[in-house]
Design an enzyme around this catalytic site. Structure first.
Site, PDB file in Angstrom:
ATOM      1  N   CYS A   6     -16.575   1.546   1.007  1.00 22.20           N
ATOM      2  CA  CYS A   6     -15.484   0.229   1.745  1.00 22.20           C
ATOM      3  C   CYS A   6     -15.011   0.768   2.619  1.00 22.20           C
ATOM      4  O   CYS A   6     -13.876  -0.456   3.341  1.00 22.20           O
ATOM      5  CB  CYS A   6     -13.916   1.206   0.515  1.00 22.20           C
ATOM      6  SG  CYS A   6     -13.484   2.588   0.715  1.00 22.20           S
ATOM      7  N   HIS A  14      -7.724   0.907  -6.436  1.00 24.60           N
ATOM      8  CA  HIS A  14      -7.844  -0.261  -5.177  1.00 24.60           C
ATOM      9  C   HIS A  14      -8.384  -1.147  -5.572  1.00 24.60           C
ATOM     10  O   HIS A  14      -9.467  -1.274  -4.863  1.00 24.60           O
ATOM     11  CB  HIS A  14      -8.445   0.575  -4.067  1.00 24.60           C
ATOM     12  CG  HIS A  14      -8.027  -0.137  -2.134  1.00 24.60           C
ATOM     13  ND1 HIS A  14      -7.267  -1.048  -2.179  1.00 24.60           N
ATOM     14  CD2 HIS A  14      -8.961   0.227  -1.088  1.00 24.60           C
ATOM     15  CE1 HIS A  14      -7.800  -2.078  -1.189  1.00 24.60           C
ATOM     16  NE2 HIS A  14      -8.406  -0.484  -0.673  1.00 24.60           N
ATOM     17  N   ASP A  42     -17.666   7.134  -0.581  1.00 24.47           N
ATOM     18  CA  ASP A  42     -16.726   7.042  -0.141  1.00 24.47           C
ATOM     19  C   ASP A  42     -16.478   7.888   0.577  1.00 24.47           C
ATOM     20  O   ASP A  42     -16.635   9.880   0.507  1.00 24.47           O
ATOM     21  CB  ASP A  42     -15.018   6.638  -0.660  1.00 24.47           C
ATOM     22  CG  ASP A  42     -13.651   6.427  -0.309  1.00 24.47           C
ATOM     23  OD1 ASP A  42     -13.862   5.867   0.906  1.00 24.47           O
ATOM     24  OD2 ASP A  42     -13.173   6.022  -0.995  1.00 24.47           O
ATOM     25  N   ARG A  75     -13.581  -8.241   1.795  1.00 22.34           N
ATOM     26  CA  ARG A  75     -11.814  -8.097   1.518  1.00 22.34           C
ATOM     27  C   ARG A  75     -10.802  -9.629   1.858  1.00 22.34           C
ATOM     28  O   ARG A  75      -9.940  -9.875   0.960  1.00 22.34           O
ATOM     29  CB  ARG A  75     -11.312  -7.263   2.979  1.00 22.34           C
ATOM     30  CG  ARG A  75     -12.288  -5.895   2.633  1.00 22.34           C
ATOM     31  CD  ARG A  75     -11.621  -5.153   0.942  1.00 22.34           C
ATOM     32  NE  ARG A  75     -10.325  -5.455   0.873  1.00 22.34           N
ATOM     33  CZ  ARG A  75      -9.539  -4.179   1.554  1.00 22.34           C
ATOM     34  NH1 ARG A  75      -9.566  -3.258   1.653  1.00 22.34           N
ATOM     35  NH2 ARG A  75      -8.420  -4.116   1.231  1.00 22.34           N
ATOM     36  N   ARG A  87       0.640  -0.968  -0.020  1.00 27.08           N
ATOM     37  CA  ARG A  87       0.203  -0.059  -0.327  1.00 27.08           C
ATOM     38  C   ARG A  87       0.975   1.098  -0.439  1.00 27.08           C
ATOM     39  O   ARG A  87       1.636   1.578   1.041  1.00 27.08           O
ATOM     40  CB  ARG A  87      -1.449   0.480   1.071  1.00 27.08           C
ATOM     41  CG  ARG A  87      -1.676   0.610   1.992  1.00 27.08           C
ATOM     42  CD  ARG A  87      -2.457   1.540   2.397  1.00 27.08           C
ATOM     43  NE  ARG A  87      -4.283   0.150   2.241  1.00 27.08           N
ATOM     44  CZ  ARG A  87      -4.851   1.067   2.605  1.00 27.08           C
ATOM     45  NH1 ARG A  87      -4.922   1.251   4.220  1.00 27.08           N
ATOM     46  NH2 ARG A  87      -5.987  -0.121   1.536  1.00 27.08           N
ATOM     47  N   GLN A  93     -10.474  -4.097  -3.389  1.00 23.89           N
ATOM     48  CA  GLN A  93     -11.503  -3.258  -2.312  1.00 23.89           C
ATOM     49  C   GLN A  93     -12.797  -3.288  -3.430  1.00 23.89           C
ATOM     50  O   GLN A  93     -13.836  -4.444  -3.158  1.00 23.89           O
ATOM     51  CB  GLN A  93     -11.286  -1.918  -2.632  1.00 23.89           C
ATOM     52  CG  GLN A  93     -12.637  -1.419  -1.634  1.00 23.89           C
ATOM     53  CD  GLN A  93     -12.915  -1.920  -0.858  1.00 23.89           C
ATOM     54  OE1 GLN A  93     -12.210  -2.113   0.001  1.00 23.89           O
ATOM     55  NE2 GLN A  93     -13.659  -2.621  -0.482  1.00 23.89           N
TER      56      GLN A  93
HETATM   57  N1   CP Z   1     -11.270  -0.405   2.627  1.00 23.85           N
HETATM   58  C1   CP Z   1     -10.131  -0.553   2.994  1.00 23.85           C
HETATM   59  O1   CP Z   1      -9.126  -0.100   2.066  1.00 23.85           O
HETATM   60  O2   CP Z   1      -9.386  -0.081   4.072  1.00 23.85           O
HETATM   61  P1   CP Z   1      -8.482   0.125   5.067  1.00 23.85           P
HETATM   62  O3   CP Z   1      -7.643   1.599   5.053  1.00 23.85           O
HETATM   63  O4   CP Z   1      -9.191  -0.291   6.579  1.00 23.85           O
HETATM   64  O5   CP Z   1      -7.214  -0.772   4.747  1.00 23.85           O
HETATM   65  N1  NVA Z   2     -10.417   6.730  -1.164  1.00 23.09           N
HETATM   66  C1  NVA Z   2      -9.425   6.570   0.221  1.00 23.09           C
HETATM   67  C2  NVA Z   2      -9.615   4.978   0.537  1.00 23.09           C
HETATM   68  C3  NVA Z   2      -9.043   4.163   1.865  1.00 23.09           C
HETATM   69  C4  NVA Z   2      -9.659   2.724   1.939  1.00 23.09           C
HETATM   70  C5  NVA Z   2      -8.039   6.675   0.671  1.00 23.09           C
HETATM   71  O1  NVA Z   2      -7.116   6.554  -0.681  1.00 23.09           O
HETATM   72  O2  NVA Z   2      -8.320   7.403   2.116  1.00 23.09           O
END
Ligand code: CP
Ligand code: NVA
Length: 308
Positions: free
Chosen positions: A266, A134, A225, A294, A107, A137
């Site tokens: 998400c 992502h 989101d 997930r 990530r 997700q």
């Molecule tokens: N939805 C998601 O990716 O959550 P986290 O940021 O907690 O991993």
């Molecule tokens: N759009 C959000 C998703 C988190 C899972 C971010 O990138 O912070």
């Protein structure tokens, strides 16, 4: 090498097979006696590295638990604790980690980082979120929709809010899984044009509708989101909130969707900002199934990456 970097660059048949396998693995765990170990341990003897340059709850825990359920071992690494966060190149990090582990999940901020990791790694790399996408997700989201309502192909998905990284992967998913996608949100926060073009090139109907109440008419699934993503500048918070407030998912909005429409997010959610608590906890919402899935979806992704 089976890298899992983005939905639009994957083979649709492979994505479909992963969803089917995820559902089968979920069912198998439900069917076994409580507390009994999994019979199937395809990751036995494999080591998975999970690298985080941004915070995470779901991605961190679901990858870690998923790998262990399949008999694998994991190490969770924070980018800032690694030499990667102190000047070592991505390419050298990729080469070194490939000598130790069998699979890397990352990530990070820039999409180029995860792509470079994949280019120089000699083991598969999974995108666990970048500023742009992502994909894991949306695998869970497609799985969740289909568990509740059957095939997602031909359905109308409406995204209300910021056209962010999750939204871009939803557009990739629209193209790959054959559903239609309507974006409703301010013009300056529309999803990137490449993602829209991809979905359209695969035959999905993609619409941009400024009026949220009109956008959700006939929706099978409503999604939102956070209004401020991890990579967004905190100084943009107030402006974004002002721009996005009309796109809050609330009862009035859900009332315009189909009566059996689902609501997804998400997570993490900012209750009573992008979605009201009433919708989050209401009859349309499947957000916690989505979070659970997930785990199952990513187990299938890891198996596909390793060919096991
Ligand atoms: N939805 C998601 O990716 O959550 P986290 O940021 O907690 O991993
Ligand atoms: N759009 C959000 C998703 C988190 C899972 C971010 O990138 O912070």
């Amino acid at each position: 090498m089976n890298h899992f970097l983005d939905l639009h660059t994957a083979e649709p048949a492979a994505l479909r097979a992963m969803i089917d396998q995820a559902r089968a693995m979920k069912q198998a765990r439900k069917d076994r006696p409580r507390g009994a170990p999994d019979d199937d341990r395809p990751l036995a003897g494999r080591m998975v590295a999970l690298i985080f340059e941004k915070p995470s709850t779901r991605t961190r825990v679901s990858f870690d638990v998923g790998a262990r359920q399949m008999g694998g071992q994991t190490m969770v690494l924070s980018g800032s604790d690694m030499q990667l966060g102190h000047g070592e190149s991505i390419a050298d990090t990729a080469r070194v980690l490939s000598r130790y582990v069998d699979l890397i999940m990352m990530r990070t901020y820039e999409e180029a980082t995860v792509q470079e990791m994949a280019e120089y790694a000699s083991v598969p790399v999974i995108n666990g979120l970048t500023n742009r996408t992502h994909p894991c997700q949306i695998m869970a989201d497609v799985m969740t929709y289909e568990e509740h309502r059957g095939p997602i192909a031909g359905k109308k998905v409406v995204w209300s809010g910021d056209g962010n990284n999750v939204c871009a992967s939803f557009l990739h998913g629209a193209g790959q899984f054959g559903f239609d996608f309507t974006f409703t949100g301010p013009q300056s926060l529309e999803p990137e044009t490449e993602a829209i073009a991809f979905a359209r090139s695969k035959g999905s109907r993609v619409e941009i509708e400024r009026d949220p109440l009109r956008a959700v008419e006939g929706a099978d699934l409503v999604v939102t989101d956070t209004w401020v993503s991890m990579h967004d500048s905190p100084s943009a918070r107030e402006r974004r909130h002002n721009q996005l407030r009309p796109y809050q998912v609330n009862d009035a909005l859900m009332a315009r969707a189909k009566p059996d429409a689902l609501f997804m997010h998400c997570l993490p959610a900012h209750r009573d900002e992008e979605v009201t608590s009433k919708v989050m906890d209401g009859a349309h919402s499947v957000v916690f199934d989505e979070a659970e899935n997930r785990l199952h979806a990513q187990k299938a992704v890891m198996r596909w990456c390793l060919g096991v």
